[in-house]
Design a protein around this motif. Structure first.
Motif, PDB file in Angstrom:
ATOM      1  N   ALA A 209       0.816  -1.213   0.000  1.00 28.21           N
ATOM      2  CA  ALA A 209       0.000   0.000   0.000  1.00 28.21           C
ATOM      3  C   ALA A 209       0.851   1.265   0.000  1.00 28.21           C
ATOM      4  CB  ALA A 209      -0.919   0.006   1.221  1.00 28.21           C
ATOM      5  N   ARG A 210       0.405   2.257  -0.756  1.00 31.23           N
ATOM      6  CA  ARG A 210       1.103   3.545  -0.782  1.00 31.23           C
ATOM      7  C   ARG A 210       1.118   4.180   0.604  1.00 31.23           C
ATOM      8  NH1 ARG A 210      -1.437   6.971  -5.661  1.00 31.23           N
ATOM      9  NH2 ARG A 210       0.032   8.522  -4.855  1.00 31.23           N
ATOM     10  N   GLY A 211      -0.002   4.071   1.325  1.00 36.94           N
ATOM     11  CA  GLY A 211      -0.058   4.626   2.674  1.00 36.94           C
ATOM     12  C   GLY A 211       0.955   3.979   3.600  1.00 36.94           C
ATOM     13  N   TYR A 212       1.193   2.685   3.410  1.00 38.65           N
ATOM     14  CA  TYR A 212       2.204   1.975   4.191  1.00 38.65           C
ATOM     15  C   TYR A 212       3.604   2.443   3.791  1.00 38.65           C
ATOM     16  CZ  TYR A 212       5.247  -1.905   5.600  1.00 38.65           C
ATOM     17  OH  TYR A 212       6.276  -2.655   6.123  1.00 38.65           O
ATOM     18  N   GLN A 213       3.851   2.573   2.487  1.00 41.13           N
ATOM     19  CA  GLN A 213       5.164   2.996   2.005  1.00 41.13           C
ATOM     20  C   GLN A 213       5.558   4.381   2.527  1.00 41.13           C
ATOM     21  OE1 GLN A 213       6.259   2.281  -2.187  1.00 41.13           O
ATOM     22  NE2 GLN A 213       4.274   1.261  -2.449  1.00 41.13           N
ATOM     23  N   ARG A 214       4.564   5.237   2.747  1.00 39.40           N
ATOM     24  CA  ARG A 214       4.865   6.600   3.219  1.00 39.40           C
ATOM     25  C   ARG A 214       5.614   6.600   4.547  1.00 39.40           C
ATOM     26  NH1 ARG A 214      -0.501   7.737   1.101  1.00 39.40           N
ATOM     27  NH2 ARG A 214      -0.248   8.923  -0.837  1.00 39.40           N
ATOM     28  N   GLY A 215       5.466   5.539   5.318  1.00 42.41           N
ATOM     29  CA  GLY A 215       6.190   5.452   6.587  1.00 42.41           C
ATOM     30  C   GLY A 215       7.689   5.331   6.410  1.00 42.41           C
ATOM     31  N   PHE A 216       8.138   5.045   5.195  1.00 39.24           N
ATOM     32  CA  PHE A 216       9.564   4.872   4.909  1.00 39.24           C
ATOM     33  C   PHE A 216      10.069   5.889   3.882  1.00 39.24           C
ATOM     34  CE2 PHE A 216       7.546   0.897   6.012  1.00 39.24           C
ATOM     35  CZ  PHE A 216       8.428   0.265   6.875  1.00 39.24           C
ATOM     36  N   SER A 217       9.230   6.825   3.501  1.00 40.72           N
ATOM     37  CA  SER A 217       9.560   7.709   2.377  1.00 40.72           C
ATOM     38  C   SER A 217       9.997   9.094   2.840  1.00 40.72           C
ATOM     39  CB  SER A 217       8.357   7.843   1.439  1.00 40.72           C
ATOM     40  OG  SER A 217       7.330   8.609   2.048  1.00 40.72           O
ATOM     41  N   GLU A 218      10.601   9.816   1.915  1.00 37.72           N
ATOM     42  CA  GLU A 218      10.918  11.226   2.094  1.00 37.72           C
ATOM     43  C   GLU A 218      10.316  11.960   0.909  1.00 37.72           C
ATOM     44  OE1 GLU A 218      14.747  13.636   3.565  1.00 37.72           O
ATOM     45  OE2 GLU A 218      15.055  12.590   1.662  1.00 37.72           O
ATOM     46  N   GLY A 219       9.288  12.763   1.188  1.00 41.32           N
ATOM     47  CA  GLY A 219       8.612  13.428   0.076  1.00 41.32           C
ATOM     48  C   GLY A 219       8.041  12.443  -0.925  1.00 41.32           C
ATOM     49  N   GLU A 220       7.524  11.309  -0.432  1.00 45.76           N
ATOM     50  CA  GLU A 220       6.953  10.236  -1.271  1.00 45.76           C
ATOM     51  C   GLU A 220       8.001   9.590  -2.173  1.00 45.76           C
ATOM     52  OE1 GLU A 220       3.070  10.444  -2.767  1.00 45.76           O
ATOM     53  OE2 GLU A 220       2.387  10.813  -0.722  1.00 45.76           O
ATOM     54  N   ARG A 221       9.271   9.665  -1.768  1.00 43.16           N
ATOM     55  CA  ARG A 221      10.363   9.015  -2.501  1.00 43.16           C
ATOM     56  C   ARG A 221      11.006   7.961  -1.600  1.00 43.16           C
ATOM     57  NH1 ARG A 221      10.535  10.129  -7.858  1.00 43.16           N
ATOM     58  NH2 ARG A 221      12.817   9.992  -7.916  1.00 43.16           N
ATOM     59  N   ILE A 222      11.332   6.832  -2.187  1.00 43.10           N
ATOM     60  CA  ILE A 222      12.037   5.761  -1.497  1.00 43.10           C
ATOM     61  C   ILE A 222      13.183   5.277  -2.383  1.00 43.10           C
ATOM     62  CG2 ILE A 222      10.070   4.929  -0.132  1.00 43.10           C
ATOM     63  CD1 ILE A 222       9.657   2.751  -2.294  1.00 43.10           C
ATOM     64  N   VAL A 223      14.109   4.547  -1.790  1.00 42.97           N
ATOM     65  CA  VAL A 223      15.131   3.865  -2.575  1.00 42.97           C
ATOM     66  C   VAL A 223      14.674   2.427  -2.781  1.00 42.97           C
ATOM     67  CG1 VAL A 223      17.499   3.015  -2.640  1.00 42.97           C
ATOM     68  CG2 VAL A 223      17.028   5.329  -1.829  1.00 42.97           C
ATOM     69  N   LEU A 224      14.566   2.016  -4.039  1.00 42.88           N
ATOM     70  CA  LEU A 224      14.091   0.682  -4.394  1.00 42.88           C
ATOM     71  C   LEU A 224      15.269  -0.161  -4.873  1.00 42.88           C
ATOM     72  CD1 LEU A 224      11.439  -1.003  -4.708  1.00 42.88           C
ATOM     73  CD2 LEU A 224      11.468  -0.320  -7.115  1.00 42.88           C
ATOM     74  N   ILE A 225      15.430  -1.313  -4.243  1.00 44.69           N
ATOM     75  CA  ILE A 225      16.512  -2.234  -4.578  1.00 44.69           C
ATOM     76  C   ILE A 225      15.929  -3.441  -5.300  1.00 44.69           C
ATOM     77  CG2 ILE A 225      18.395  -3.659  -3.684  1.00 44.69           C
ATOM     78  CD1 ILE A 225      18.273  -1.879  -1.132  1.00 44.69           C
ATOM     79  N   ASP A 226      16.516  -3.754  -6.438  1.00 45.88           N
ATOM     80  CA  ASP A 226      16.119  -4.936  -7.213  1.00 45.88           C
ATOM     81  C   ASP A 226      17.165  -6.018  -6.977  1.00 45.88           C
ATOM     82  OD1 ASP A 226      15.680  -6.877  -9.191  1.00 45.88           O
ATOM     83  OD2 ASP A 226      14.889  -5.415 -10.608  1.00 45.88           O
ATOM     84  N   LYS A 227      16.795  -7.057  -6.234  1.00 43.79           N
ATOM     85  CA  LYS A 227      17.740  -8.131  -5.925  1.00 43.79           C
ATOM     86  C   LYS A 227      18.170  -8.894  -7.171  1.00 43.79           C
ATOM     87  CE  LYS A 227      16.748 -10.817  -2.444  1.00 43.79           C
ATOM     88  NZ  LYS A 227      15.977 -11.652  -1.467  1.00 43.79           N
TER      89      LYS A 227
ATOM     90  N   ASN B   4      18.350  -7.785 -10.452  1.00 41.68           N
ATOM     91  CA  ASN B   4      19.211  -7.009 -11.348  1.00 41.68           C
ATOM     92  C   ASN B   4      20.340  -6.282 -10.623  1.00 41.68           C
ATOM     93  OD1 ASN B   4      17.610  -7.761 -13.538  1.00 41.68           O
ATOM     94  ND2 ASN B   4      16.255  -6.015 -13.289  1.00 41.68           N
ATOM     95  N   ARG B   5      20.365  -6.389  -9.303  1.00 40.37           N
ATOM     96  CA  ARG B   5      21.391  -5.732  -8.474  1.00 40.37           C
ATOM     97  C   ARG B   5      21.455  -4.229  -8.752  1.00 40.37           C
ATOM     98  NH1 ARG B   5      25.612  -8.661  -5.916  1.00 40.37           N
ATOM     99  NH2 ARG B   5      25.272 -10.912  -5.959  1.00 40.37           N
ATOM    100  N   THR B   6      20.299  -3.595  -8.672  1.00 36.56           N
ATOM    101  CA  THR B   6      20.235  -2.154  -8.901  1.00 36.56           C
ATOM    102  C   THR B   6      19.595  -1.463  -7.705  1.00 36.56           C
ATOM    103  OG1 THR B   6      18.086  -2.347 -10.017  1.00 36.56           O
ATOM    104  CG2 THR B   6      20.065  -2.398 -11.402  1.00 36.56           C
ATOM    105  N   ARG B   7      19.943  -0.191  -7.530  1.00 37.07           N
ATOM    106  CA  ARG B   7      19.340   0.669  -6.509  1.00 37.07           C
ATOM    107  C   ARG B   7      18.988   1.992  -7.179  1.00 37.07           C
ATOM    108  NH1 ARG B   7      22.485   2.894  -3.286  1.00 37.07           N
ATOM    109  NH2 ARG B   7      21.013   3.265  -1.580  1.00 37.07           N
ATOM    110  N   LYS B   8      17.759   2.454  -6.975  1.00 33.10           N
ATOM    111  CA  LYS B   8      17.392   3.745  -7.530  1.00 33.10           C
ATOM    112  C   LYS B   8      16.290   4.382  -6.698  1.00 33.10           C
ATOM    113  CE  LYS B   8      14.154   1.745 -10.900  1.00 33.10           C
ATOM    114  NZ  LYS B   8      13.800   1.664 -12.346  1.00 33.10           N
ATOM    115  N   GLU B   9      16.273   5.711  -6.702  1.00 34.13           N
ATOM    116  CA  GLU B   9      15.237   6.437  -5.978  1.00 34.13           C
ATOM    117  C   GLU B   9      14.015   6.555  -6.870  1.00 34.13           C
ATOM    118  OE1 GLU B   9      14.747  10.860  -4.073  1.00 34.13           O
ATOM    119  OE2 GLU B   9      16.615   9.780  -3.623  1.00 34.13           O
ATOM    120  N   VAL B  10      12.862   6.208  -6.326  1.00 35.67           N
ATOM    121  CA  VAL B  10      11.621   6.220  -7.098  1.00 35.67           C
ATOM    122  C   VAL B  10      10.502   6.807  -6.250  1.00 35.67           C
ATOM    123  CG1 VAL B  10      12.301   4.173  -8.421  1.00 35.67           C
ATOM    124  CG2 VAL B  10      10.907   3.908  -6.362  1.00 35.67           C
TER     125      VAL B  10
END
Length: 299
Positions: free
Chosen positions: A9-27, A29-35
């Motif tokens: 849930a987006r509402g759940y994700q907000r607990g970990f976000s900054e300005g609705e942005r999080i860092v997403l890690i893809d196990k 593809n071994r990538t990290r990006k802010e989304v």
């Protein structure tokens, strides 16, 4: 038309976000990006199915939304205002945990292995499913006879899988069953030391782990009932544990936060996320090796 739906849930994700942005890690593809959280943890028609007329039914996704709105509101009183737990907040945390377990990627990833069980259980549940009774009535102009929905479900097992109806039925069953399991449990709140690193979350936010067998989640074929540790990160600076006996709320050291984050990593099928200001070394096990592997893969 199929549409994208959030399985975290987006509402759940907000607990970990900054300005609705999080860092997403893809196990994978071994990538990290802010989304933005709008585009994270989404899947096409995750909680929808196609009925016999070819129409996409998203009744369950709408029900998920109703549960999220009510539960996250009550949960935020604890996560944001640092308030004490009350009955409504406890029930909200259990509902969020059950919901995210039911529609987690670990459950979905295990579906091919569980499909025979899913179809059999779904067939048993169809007899009392008001939505399916209504669909049957619309299509045939009468209510189904006793056992008729169950027989149709068994005969049409492949159709159930292809239309995503079996998955939708499975999620409903897992959510309801999880709530039953959680009902007698207590909720213990776990917070990091002030100014220290925080928690991460993943595509399978409820972490069920067995410390004896070292198994984690449905990917290790670990059932909720066989787990001795149930953890649900609720935000960057708060995690809930569902416990069989009442435990005092605790403030924990950075090493224990890191241990919980590493269990979250194990629980994830593919995606892990954290607050943009968190150092990934506290989220990704053996971070330096992971970075080396990511760099070599991009060469």
């Amino acid at each position: 038309m199929a549409r994208h739906q959030h399985y975290v849930a987006r509402g759940y994700q907000r607990g970990f976000s900054e300005g609705e942005r999080i860092v997403l890690i893809d196990k994978h593809n071994r990538t990290r990006k802010e989304v933005g959280i709008r585009h994270a943890f989404v899947s096409r028609s995750h909680s929808s199915f196609t009925d016999r007329s070819g129409r996409i039914r998203d009744d369950l996704d709408k029900e998920w939304g109703r549960i999220e709105n009510m539960a996250i509101r009550d949960m935020r009183r604890v996560t944001e205002a640092d308030a004490n737990l009350d009955g409504e907040a406890i029930e909200a945390i259990k509902a969020i945990a059950a919901l995210h377990f039911a529609r987690s990627e670990s459950i979905r990833d295990a579906a091919p292995r569980l499909e025979p069980e899913i179809i059999d259980q779904y067939a048993k549940d169809t007899e009392s499913d008001e939505l399916l009774q209504e669909m049957f009535f619309r299509e045939r102009g009468r209510m189904p006879m006793e056992g008729e929905l169950r027989d149709l479900a068994l005969v049409g097992g492949e159709i159930l899988v292809d239309s995503n109806l079996s998955q939708v039925g499975s999620m409903q069953h897992i959510y309801n069953r999880s709530l039953e399991i959680f009902e007698p449990f207590y909720v213990q709140l776990i917070r990091p030391m002030k100014g220290q690193s925080g928690f991460s979350f993943c595509d399978s936010p409820l972490v069920n782990h067995c410390r004896t067998t070292k198994r984690t989640g449905p990917g290790d074929q670990l059932a909720i009932g066989d787990s001795d540790l149930l953890l649900m990160p609720l935000g960057r600076y708060i995690c809930a544990a569902l416990t069989a006996k009442q435990e005092s709320h605790v403030t924990v050291t950075p090493s224990l936060v890191e241990w919980i984050n590493h269990l979250t990593w194990e629980s994830a099928v593919r995606f892990v996320a954290h607050h943009p200001r968190e150092h990934p070394g506290g989220v990704i096990p053996n971070f330096s090796e992971w970075v080396s592997g990511a760099n070599s893969k991009s060469v």
